[in-house]
Design an enzyme around this catalytic site. Structure first.
Site, short mmCIF file in Angstrom:
data_model
loop_
_atom_site.label_atom_id
_atom_site.label_comp_id
_atom_site.label_asym_id
_atom_site.label_seq_id
_atom_site.Cartn_x
_atom_site.Cartn_y
_atom_site.Cartn_z
N THR A 196 0.81 -1.17 -0.24
CA THR A 196 -0.04 -0.09 -0.08
C THR A 196 0.79 1.29 0.01
OG1 THR A 196 -1.99 1.22 1.19
CG2 THR A 196 -0.23 0.06 2.46
N ARG A 197 0.40 2.26 -0.56
CA ARG A 197 0.90 3.57 -0.43
C ARG A 197 0.08 4.46 0.11
NH1 ARG A 197 -2.03 4.72 -5.50
NH2 ARG A 197 -2.49 7.03 -5.51
N HIS A 201 -7.38 1.98 5.74
CA HIS A 201 -8.85 2.35 6.23
C HIS A 201 -9.49 0.90 6.68
CE1 HIS A 201 -8.35 6.65 5.82
NE2 HIS A 201 -8.03 6.44 4.55
N HIS A 204 -9.59 -1.59 3.54
CA HIS A 204 -8.28 -2.12 3.25
C HIS A 204 -8.01 -3.27 4.50
CE1 HIS A 204 -7.34 2.04 1.77
NE2 HIS A 204 -7.16 1.28 0.67
N ARG A 291 -8.22 -4.22 -6.42
CA ARG A 291 -8.60 -3.30 -7.60
C ARG A 291 -7.72 -2.17 -7.99
NH1 ARG A 291 -11.71 1.00 -8.61
NH2 ARG A 291 -13.59 0.96 -10.04
N ASP A 292 -7.32 -1.73 -9.38
CA ASP A 292 -6.45 -0.66 -9.31
C ASP A 292 -5.42 -0.66 -8.75
OD1 ASP A 292 -6.21 1.49 -11.06
OD2 ASP A 292 -7.07 2.99 -9.47
N HIS A 293 -4.59 -1.61 -8.77
CA HIS A 293 -3.27 -1.74 -8.07
C HIS A 293 -2.33 -0.84 -8.77
CE1 HIS A 293 -0.34 -4.12 -5.49
NE2 HIS A 293 0.50 -3.52 -6.40
#
Length: 576
Positions: A196-197, A201, A204, A291-293
């Site tokens: 993660t960047r 929340h 996640h 999604r959208d990695h």
């Protein structure tokens, strides 16, 4: 051999790869490498190498193969160019020296590694941009490649001597070898890595719990990057505080936190594969691809750089070759009726799922609006609010620009009085003439000196803005390049508002209290902005005011009203 010197402050030669090479001015030819963005490529021993099977920066054959085929010449899967860039002059110096070895140092002179030079070449950046990142010049990796990367690459094997020193989160900066040893010590033989960047929340967190449910002996490695990410992302210090707040919520003995100093490219499919390789090198057996990695969102036209599942599908497609199992989950959404999260494709009929976009969260942080507990844990929200106060608590800069005589100083002084009346921030006035006497006393009036003068004003403004103060700057600032630099620098720390006083030249000449225009017309004064030196009209300005038709009081009211509309001063105070 030295990576070069530019004329000022040991300039930074950015490497598109990850870390930034800082230029040395030493006579003993040394390459200086900054530890600011990452230390992903300098290691003390091969066993700590996070980029295995690489043994250094890509040589030309490796680079060409990676760019075109996502593979090394021997066929091994490797999707991302890892390159050290230098300027042309330094490349020629290294070639002429003939010794073929370059020492890499950090900004304080610590020798980190020695590069055995294999190739020095000039890459076709347009090909790299198109084939690696899709070609859109707004893509963060392409913008960095075009704007921050030198035109020559140098590649070869690295012999690491020491890791770059780091002084934050030392207990969390575990090398691949250290993590593998830790997993062995704990007896963990199933570890799912979560990259993660962003702050974590609830959604996640729920995603990682799905991974734990894969097997009773599954463990989670929360492995956030703490190097360069997408411009505008939340800083890693704030994010790490959020991660540390969440870790105790996991089942005891089933989760570990470690940070990784990687500079992201926001490269979607290629980057997802890269991340999986890196986590395998760190000892993970599973990798979570959602999604959208590693996606950078959309461009200014609203067109997405990648599809929502392009990255997930790409890494899933090479799962067998990677040797790490890919865990693919759908986006998690909240059901208020059931007080739980569901995968978006498993929401029961009749349930209205809830979610908040990143844009909405940023808006709520900026305005101070409520962020619900179902979206994020309360302590995490508190950390984010402290690091990202609402606009009413943030610092800001009002940056006037306009011709001499346009009314900058007069309006700025009146604005200062009004702001002192209606709000509580300390206010710093940076008038052009005063700055010239003190901050920039050694500068002349060439284009370069004028731009440097404006950048100095911008830099000081950014520091005050970062500390929560208010700045009113009133230089002529005739050049768009310098104004854009100031905007970018200050906007990273708080509010920035460019006010163009577009008072006509004729009016400015009529007001010529200092007699400067008269001297310029007579040829006595050279380089007068608006006469024999051009004023570049701002391309972007928050406000444009003509003081020939707007009184001082009206001009101040226009500015204050704009600040109120954007939440930097309270509307009620303005009304009073």
């Amino acid at each position: 051999a030295v990576v070069s010197t530019q004329s000022t402050w040991e300039a930074v030669v950015s490497t598109q790869s990850t870390w930034e090479a800082v230029v040395s001015t030493q006579s003993t030819w040394e390459a200086v490498v900054s530890t600011q963005s990452t230390w992903e490529a300098v290691v003390s021993t091969q066993s700590t190498w996070g980029f295995s099977p690489l043994d250094g920066y890509l040589n030309k054959a490796q680079y060409d193969s990676v760019v075109s085929d996502m593979r090394l010449p021997n066929g091994t899967l490797w999707p991302v160019p890892v390159c050290l860039d230098i300027n042309e002059a330094k490349g020629k110096e290294i070639e002429a020296d003939g010794r073929g070895r370059v020492s890499l140092k950090d900004q304080e002179g610590n020798t980190l590694a020695v590069l055995s030079v294999a190739d020095i070449w000039s890459p076709d950046k347009s090909v790299e941009a198109d084939q690696c990142w899709g070609g859109d010049p707004e893509h963060p990796a392409i913008a960095f490649l075009n704007n921050n990367t030198e035109n020559v690459y140098i590649g070869g094997k690295l012999d690491g001597l020491q890791l770059p020193p780091s002084y934050d989160y030392q207990d969390l900066r575990k090398t691949p070898a250290q993590l593998r040893a830790l997993f062995a010590e704990k007896g963990w033989d199933k570890v799912a890595a979560f990259q993660t960047r962003n702050p974590m929340h609830r959604a996640h967190y729920e995603l990682t719990l799905l991974a734990l449910q894969e097997a009773e002996d599954m463990k989670i490695l929360v492995h956030p990057v703490v190097g360069m990410t997408k411009p505008g992302d939340i800083d890693h210090h704030t994010r790490v505080k959020c991660y540390k707040e969440i870790m105790p919520k996991y089942p005891e003995g089933r989760a570990e936190l470690s940070v990784f100093p990687l500079a992201m490219r926001m490269g979607g499919p290629r980057e997802a594969i890269w991340h999986a390789i890196i986590r395998k090198n760190h000892g993970a057996t599973h990798f979570i691809a959602g999604r959208d990695h590693a996606g950078p969102g959309s461009n200014s036209a609203g067109v997405d750089f990648y599809g929502p599942y392009d990255a997930r599908d790409a890494v899933k497609g090479v799962e067998d070759e990677l040797g790490i199992q890919i865990l693919s989950y759908e986006m998690q959404v909240y059901s208020e009726e059931h007080d739980r999260f569901y995968s978006v494709n498993e929401v029961p009929e009749g349930v209205s799922p809830k979610k908040l976009s990143g844009t909405e969260v940023r808006k709520r942080l900026a305005t101070g609006e409520d962020i619900p507990e179902w979206f994020s844990f309360g302590p995490v929200v508190n950390i984010l609010r402290k690091a990202n106060p609402p606009h009413s608590k943030k610092g800001f800069t009002i940056f006037f620009t306009g011709l001499s005589g346009s009314g900058k100083t007069t309006v700025a002084n009146a604005l200062q009085e009004k702001l002192m009346e209606i709000q509580d921030r300390a206010i710093t006035m940076l008038d052009g003439d005063i700055v010239r006497q003190l901050l920039s006393s050694g500068l002349g009036f060439s284009r370069d000196d004028r731009q440097l003068n404006i950048k100095r004003i911008g830099y000081v403004s950014s520091l005050i803005t970062k500390s929560g103060g208010a700045v009113i700057a009133a230089p002529i600032a005739p050049h768009e390049e310098a104004r854009a630099w100031v905007r970018e620098t200050v906007s990273q720390e708080g509010g920035f508002f460019l006010v163009h006083l577009q008072t006509p030249l004729e009016t400015c000449e009529e007001r010529d209290r200092k007699g400067l225009y008269k001297k310029a017309r007579e040829g006595i004064l050279k380089g007068m902005t608006g006469i024999d030196d051009p004023y570049e009209i701002p391309e972007v300005a928050e406000l444009r005011i003509d003081t020939a038709t707007s009184s001082i009081a009206q001009s101040v009211d226009t500015i204050v009203s704009y600040l109120a509309e954007n939440g930097y001063v309270e509307g009620e105070a303005v009304a009073r």
